[in-house]
Design a protein around this motif. Structure first.
Motif, PDB file in Angstrom:
ATOM      1  N   THR A   1     -41.965 -16.609 -21.241  1.00 21.39           N
ATOM      2  CA  THR A   1     -42.664 -15.374 -20.897  1.00 21.39           C
ATOM      3  C   THR A   1     -41.852 -14.168 -21.361  1.00 21.39           C
ATOM      4  O   THR A   1     -42.401 -13.196 -21.922  1.00 21.39           O
ATOM      5  CB  THR A   1     -42.903 -15.303 -19.374  1.00 21.39           C
ATOM      6  N   GLY A   2     -40.546 -14.189 -21.145  1.00 24.57           N
ATOM      7  CA  GLY A   2     -39.685 -13.102 -21.595  1.00 24.57           C
ATOM      8  C   GLY A   2     -39.709 -12.944 -23.105  1.00 24.57           C
ATOM      9  O   GLY A   2     -39.799 -11.836 -23.644  1.00 24.57           O
ATOM     10  N   VAL A   3     -39.648 -14.076 -23.805  1.00 23.43           N
ATOM     11  CA  VAL A   3     -39.693 -14.047 -25.277  1.00 23.43           C
ATOM     12  C   VAL A   3     -41.042 -13.524 -25.751  1.00 23.43           C
ATOM     13  O   VAL A   3     -41.136 -12.750 -26.706  1.00 23.43           O
ATOM     14  CB  VAL A   3     -39.379 -15.448 -25.859  1.00 23.43           C
ATOM     15  N   TYR A   4     -42.113 -13.925 -25.072  1.00 25.62           N
ATOM     16  CA  TYR A   4     -43.455 -13.466 -25.415  1.00 25.62           C
ATOM     17  C   TYR A   4     -43.550 -11.947 -25.267  1.00 25.62           C
ATOM     18  O   TYR A   4     -44.060 -11.262 -26.150  1.00 25.62           O
ATOM     19  CB  TYR A   4     -44.500 -14.158 -24.533  1.00 25.62           C
ATOM     20  N   PHE A   5     -43.056 -11.389 -24.157  1.00 26.19           N
ATOM     21  CA  PHE A   5     -43.103  -9.947 -23.935  1.00 26.19           C
ATOM     22  C   PHE A   5     -42.241  -9.193 -24.953  1.00 26.19           C
ATOM     23  O   PHE A   5     -42.617  -8.123 -25.431  1.00 26.19           O
ATOM     24  CB  PHE A   5     -42.678  -9.593 -22.508  1.00 26.19           C
ATOM     25  N   LEU A   6     -41.097  -9.774 -25.284  1.00 28.36           N
ATOM     26  CA  LEU A   6     -40.256  -9.142 -26.303  1.00 28.36           C
ATOM     27  C   LEU A   6     -40.973  -9.120 -27.653  1.00 28.36           C
ATOM     28  O   LEU A   6     -40.897  -8.143 -28.398  1.00 28.36           O
ATOM     29  CB  LEU A   6     -38.917  -9.860 -26.420  1.00 28.36           C
ATOM     30  N   GLY A   7     -41.659 -10.198 -27.982  1.00 30.08           N
ATOM     31  CA  GLY A   7     -42.422 -10.262 -29.229  1.00 30.08           C
ATOM     32  C   GLY A   7     -43.542  -9.248 -29.249  1.00 30.08           C
ATOM     33  O   GLY A   7     -43.809  -8.606 -30.271  1.00 30.08           O
ATOM     34  N   GLN A   8     -44.233  -9.088 -28.097  1.00 25.02           N
ATOM     35  CA  GLN A   8     -45.311  -8.108 -27.997  1.00 25.02           C
ATOM     36  C   GLN A   8     -44.769  -6.688 -28.161  1.00 25.02           C
ATOM     37  O   GLN A   8     -45.370  -5.861 -28.851  1.00 25.02           O
ATOM     38  CB  GLN A   8     -46.035  -8.241 -26.641  1.00 25.02           C
TER      39      GLN A   8
END
Length: 114
Positions: A11-18
Motif C-alpha cells: 500500500t505504501g509503495v502504491y501511494f508513493l507510485g501514485q
C-alpha cells in the motif's frame, strides 16, 4: 502478522507510485523552466556573441579577392593597370588632404570667416 506487513508495504509503495505519477508533469515543467533560466543567465553573464569583427574581416577579404581577380583578368597590361591605379590613388589622396586641410584651417581660425 507477516501478511499485514506485506499489505502495508504494498500500500505504501502504491501511494508513493501514485504521488510520483501525479507530480511527473509538474516536475517536467519545473525542469524546463530551470533549464531556460540557466540558459538565459549564462547568456547574460557571457553576453551575446558579437560577430561584427568576423563580418568585417570577411568583407575585407572579399574586397581584396575581388580587386586581385580584377587586376588578374584586366584587359590592359600590368604596367598600364598599375599606372592607372597609382594615379587614381594619388588623386584620391589629394582630395582627402584638401578636404581635411580646409576643415582644419577653418576650425583653427575659430571665427569661421567672420
Amino acid at each position: 502478522m507477516n501478511k499485514l506487513l506485506k499489505t502495508l508495504l504494498r500500500t505504501g509503495v502504491y501511494f508513493l507510485g501514485q504521488a510520483d505519477d501525479a507530480t511527473a508533469s509538474v516536475r517536467g515543467r519545473v525542469r524546463d523552466r530551470v533549464d531556460g533560466l540557466t540558459d538565459r543567465a549564462a547568456e547574460i553573464i557571457r553576453g551575446r556573441e558579437d560577430h561584427t569583427l568576423h563580418y568585417a574581416i570577411s568583407f575585407a577579404a572579399g574586397v581584396g579577392l575581388g580587386i586581385g581577380a580584377g587586376i588578374l583578368f584586366a584587359p590592359a597590361s600590368g604596367e598600364k593597370t598599375r599606372d592607372v591605379l597609382s594615379e587614381r590613388l594619388q588623386d584620391f589622396g589629394e582630395s582627402i588632404r584638401e578636404r581635411f586641410s580646409c576643415e582644419v584651417k577653418e576650425s583653427a581660425i575659430g571665427t569661421h570667416g567672420k
